[in-house]
Design a protein around this motif. Structure first.
Motif, PDB file in Angstrom:
ATOM      1  N   ASP B 211       0.794  -1.222   0.000  1.00 61.26           N
ATOM      2  CA  ASP B 211       0.000   0.000   0.000  1.00 61.26           C
ATOM      3  C   ASP B 211       0.822   1.265   0.000  1.00 61.26           C
ATOM      4  OD1 ASP B 211      -1.048  -0.320   3.510  1.00 61.26           O
ATOM      5  OD2 ASP B 211       0.714  -1.031   2.440  1.00 61.26           O
ATOM      6  N   GLY B 212       2.020   1.180  -0.528  1.00 62.73           N
ATOM      7  CA  GLY B 212       2.697   2.420  -0.880  1.00 62.73           C
ATOM      8  C   GLY B 212       3.472   3.079   0.244  1.00 62.73           C
ATOM      9  N   ALA B 213       3.893   4.297  -0.031  1.00 60.52           N
ATOM     10  CA  ALA B 213       4.829   4.972   0.860  1.00 60.52           C
ATOM     11  C   ALA B 213       4.248   5.211   2.252  1.00 60.52           C
ATOM     12  CB  ALA B 213       5.262   6.294   0.241  1.00 60.52           C
ATOM     13  N   ASN B 214       2.962   5.463   2.358  1.00 57.74           N
ATOM     14  CA  ASN B 214       2.378   5.701   3.681  1.00 57.74           C
ATOM     15  C   ASN B 214       1.661   4.451   4.157  1.00 57.74           C
ATOM     16  OD1 ASN B 214       3.111   8.453   3.672  1.00 57.74           O
ATOM     17  ND2 ASN B 214       1.381   8.884   2.346  1.00 57.74           N
ATOM     18  N   SER B 215       2.344   3.346   4.076  1.00 58.46           N
ATOM     19  CA  SER B 215       1.711   2.049   4.272  1.00 58.46           C
ATOM     20  C   SER B 215       1.113   1.883   5.656  1.00 58.46           C
ATOM     21  CB  SER B 215       2.761   0.970   4.021  1.00 58.46           C
ATOM     22  OG  SER B 215       2.290  -0.270   4.412  1.00 58.46           O
TER      23      SER B 215
END
Lengths: 263, 466
Positions: B211-215
């Motif tokens: 789910d990306g950089a701000n997981s």
């Protein structure tokens, strides 16, 4: 005289004042008698609000193109416009005119070496200085790249010995001098303490180590700040690796205990 | 969820209806990790066979990493659920994919909007160097629209048997026992109820956090933080005649004005260009850097209209913990973005696939429960394959993005044919190719020369300042 002073004042109103003057000087000062004028205008450089447009039109004899006019007041405000994101900004109206780097010797995106000749040979020192001035100008006033006027200058056309003579040799002299002084006193000191002469010192392993340390110290530590810089560098080189290996280091909370590995 | 009647922790398991099968791969994995001396295997016990069902794995996040992972899992016979919060998400992204990705992931060629075959690197003093002369006919850098690529990969996962859910992952309950399920709390959007969806829970055996950089998955497992860069980008539609210049050309601007530790770029997209820059250390000045980037490209984007402004974080290095028990992170959530070039799409997709492959293998196509050791295999494989690449790019960034003289030297070096060949080889095919030693030596000498000249000029500039 006063007209000519006003002539130089528009460049002053731009944020970085002194640097602006230098290239302007190089292009518009074709004779040395104008230098005195420059020193006068420099002193008065803090009155930024001067009459921009009218003064510049008086400039007749300079080779500068007409695009350099009353831009300075515009360019900072134009950047505010640009900062408002998300809107449709038409970029044609702002930033139409701007100061670009101009110099009589800068022709077609490169330095015209023929203009740098002194006594029949190219004076590489002045080429280097001219390029430094150009880079400084660009650092202070970043310019757009353009396909019509590409920058083609390549610093490698300046021969290696010109670089050596100008930069390496003076520094080498300095460092060698330091090393010689340190070496002489250390040799004397050791001799007075232990009675071992210079030739015998060279044969001793400990003295050879000391010599190595002294040379390395002179080479790498030239200012007090260099010590901290070196420490920071060493830490920097290993940081990325440590970040990658962190996944292999197991904290106590997990069910297994591990030995962290270094690949 | 079936529970197992456990007799002991050391091997034989009694499941209600099935015959006991002693799992044969445990001893081998045990001895392998003992030989490695790097970590003790958490499963000194056998992983039990799952009764009456396949392994259930949830993939949180439907970008390249999630899509690739879900597809591989589904193809491996595992019950896969992909949770993505925004199906038409238009990610702010450079959108560049290397050539090998097209082959490895069987991407159809119509996904690629443009093929970039030329690049221009522009130094702080506007010396421009053309890169791409060494590219062969069939080699290019593909520019894609992220929404198109992500959607395609998700659709493929769905076709392979994964369930794609439009929902927002909220949090996760960690299991108490080693074989209890993970309970995921998420909000499901069904498009009709508007903005607020339905809160739901789901039980799964393993989770892949894509789910990306701000997981949020990373937060749930306490994976730790990382440094990140802010990438700021403006999409600008420029007049057609200016667009032809960017037909197959991308530009990279370096300089203190554009970014103190990264670069500014102009990348062509389908019918507009993306002008952007990024920084780690001076995030507050990002707008200033963006202005400077636009200024440097001004002549070429004059008359353009900004149609979109976007920004996003880019991880700088991996998180301290990339997996925990049966949860693994992949892609940006794990921090697999390279330094120097900031490339992340390929590594996201590849790591998703690698993690999924490890799960498929460890669970024997979904028949067995997995545990941390299976996921660790994915980490090992990943680090072994790509750590050299990451290291090299880190060194390049450290050496050449330090200061303006270093950047000038960098641009000068990029003009060299050998450098271009090596760079493209390693970028397009993701291998650190060993060049010829003689050329390497010449390159080293030239590098030192360039750096020396640039630093000498910087000293000259400082003399002028006085």
């Amino acid at each position: 005289m006063s007209i000519s002073m006003a002539l130089f004042s528009p460049p002053i109103s731009s944020p970085l004042q002194n640097s602006n003057l230098i290239p302007k000087i190089s292009l518009s000062l074709l004779s040395t008698k104008r230098l005195s004028l420059v020193s006068l205008t420099r002193a008065s450089s803090d009155n930024g609000t001067s009459t921009p447009a009218s003064a510049t039109t008086v400039e007749a004899p300079t080779p500068k193109p007409v695009s350099v006019e009353e831009v300075l007041a515009e360019s900072p405000s134009a950047s505010e416009n640009g900062a408002v994101g998300g809107e449709e900004i038409d970029m044609t109206t702002t930033m139409m005119t701007e100061i670009k780097f101009q110099d009589a010797k800068w022709v077609n995106g490169t330095w015209d070496l023929k203009q740098f000749e002194k006594e029949g040979k190219t004076d590489w020192d002045s080429v280097i200085v001219a390029e430094a001035k150009r880079r400084k100008w660009l650092e202070d006033n970043p310019e757009t790249t353009s396909n019509d006027e590409p920058v083609l200058f390549d610093t490698s056309i300046i021969p290696w010995w010109a670089w050596m003579k100008r930069y390496h040799l003076p520094e080498a002299e300095l460092l060698n001098g330091r090393a010689a002084m340190v070496g002489f006193f250390m040799a004397y000191f050791v001799d007075s303490l232990t009675g071992v002469g210079l030739v015998d010192q060279m044969g001793n392993f400990f003295c050879k180590t000391l010599l190595f340390v002294a040379v390395a110290g002179v080479l790498f530590i030239r200012k007090n700040e260099d010590l901290d810089k070196l420490k920071g560098l060493i830490e920097e080189t290993t940081l990325y690796d440590k970040q990658w290996q962190a996944a292999w280091k197991e904290p106590e909370s997990s069910s297994s205990s591990t030995v962290s590995s270094k690949k | 969820m079936a529970t197992f009647a456990l007799k002991s922790f050391t091997g034989l398991r009694q499941s209600p209806t099935d015959q006991i099968t002693f799992v044969s791969n445990v001893p081998s994995s045990l001895s392998r990790s003992q030989r490695r001396t790097s970590l003790k295997v958490t499963a000194s016990r056998a992983s039990p066979k799952l009764a009456n069902r396949s392994l259930r794995v949830a993939v949180i996040g439907g970008g390249p990493a999630g899509g690739a992972a879900a597809e591989t899992l589904a193809q491996g016979g595992i019950e896969t659920i992909l949770i993505e919060r925004k199906m038409d998400n238009c990610k702010p992204c450079g959108g560049a994919i290397p050539l090998c990705m097209v082959g490895e992931f069987n991407l159809p060629l119509d996904i690629i909007d443009r093929r970039v075959t030329k690049m221009k690197m522009i130094s702080p003093s506007n010396i421009a160097v053309d890169i791409g002369r060494t590219l062969k006919e069939h080699e290019y850098i593909g520019m894609v629209r992220r929404e198109v690529l992500d959607q395609y990969l998700r659709e493929r996962a769905e076709k392979s048997g994964a369930t794609v859910i439009n929902g927002l992952f909220l949090k996760m309950d960690l299991p108490e026992n080693w074989d209890s399920p993970y309970v995921l709390h998420y909000t499901e959007y069904d498009g009709k109820t508007g903005a607020t969806g339905q809160k739901k829970t789901m039980e799964v055996d393993a989770v892949i956090g894509a789910d990306g950089a701000n997981s949020r998955v990373a937060k749930s497992i306490g994976a730790g933080d990382y440094d990140y860069a802010i990438a700021f980008q403006e999409r600008i539609r420029i007049p057609d005649d200016k667009m032809t210049y960017y037909e197959d050309l991308a530009e990279m601007y370096v300089g203190d004005d554009v970014s103190p530790d990264f670069y500014g770029w102009v990348f062509p997209k389908c019918d507009h260009v993306a002008v952007g820059t990024g920084t780690v250390t001076h995030k507050g000045d990002i707008k200033k850097f963006q202005l400077a980037t636009r200024n440097r490209a001004k002549d070429k984007i004059l008359g353009g209209k900004i149609i979109r402004v976007e920004a996003h974080p880019i991880p700088e290095h991996p998180r301290p913990r990339r997996l925990s028990k049966r949860v693994a992170l992949v892609g940006d959530a794990a921090g697999y973005v390279t330094k120097c070039s900031g490339e992340g799409i390929y590594f996201a997709a590849k790591s998703g696939r690698m993690c999924a492959e490890a799960i498929v293998e460890g669970s024997q196509n979904g028949k067995k429960m997995i545990d941390e050791s299976d996921l660790r295999k994915y980490l090992e494989k990943w680090d072994k394959t790509y750590l050299p690449t990451y290291r090299v790019l880190d060194v390049l960034q450290k050496v050449f993005y330090r200061s303006n003289p270093a950047r000038e030297a960098f641009v000068e070096m990029c003009g060299d044919e050998y450098v271009q060949k090596m760079t493209f080889d390693s970028y397009l095919y993701k291998r650190v190719a060993p060049g010829s030693p003689l050329e390497d030596l010449k390159l080293a000498v030239n590098t030192i020369g360039s750096v020396f000249r640039a630093n000498a000029l910087r000293r000259e500039i400082e003399k002028l300042n006085v």
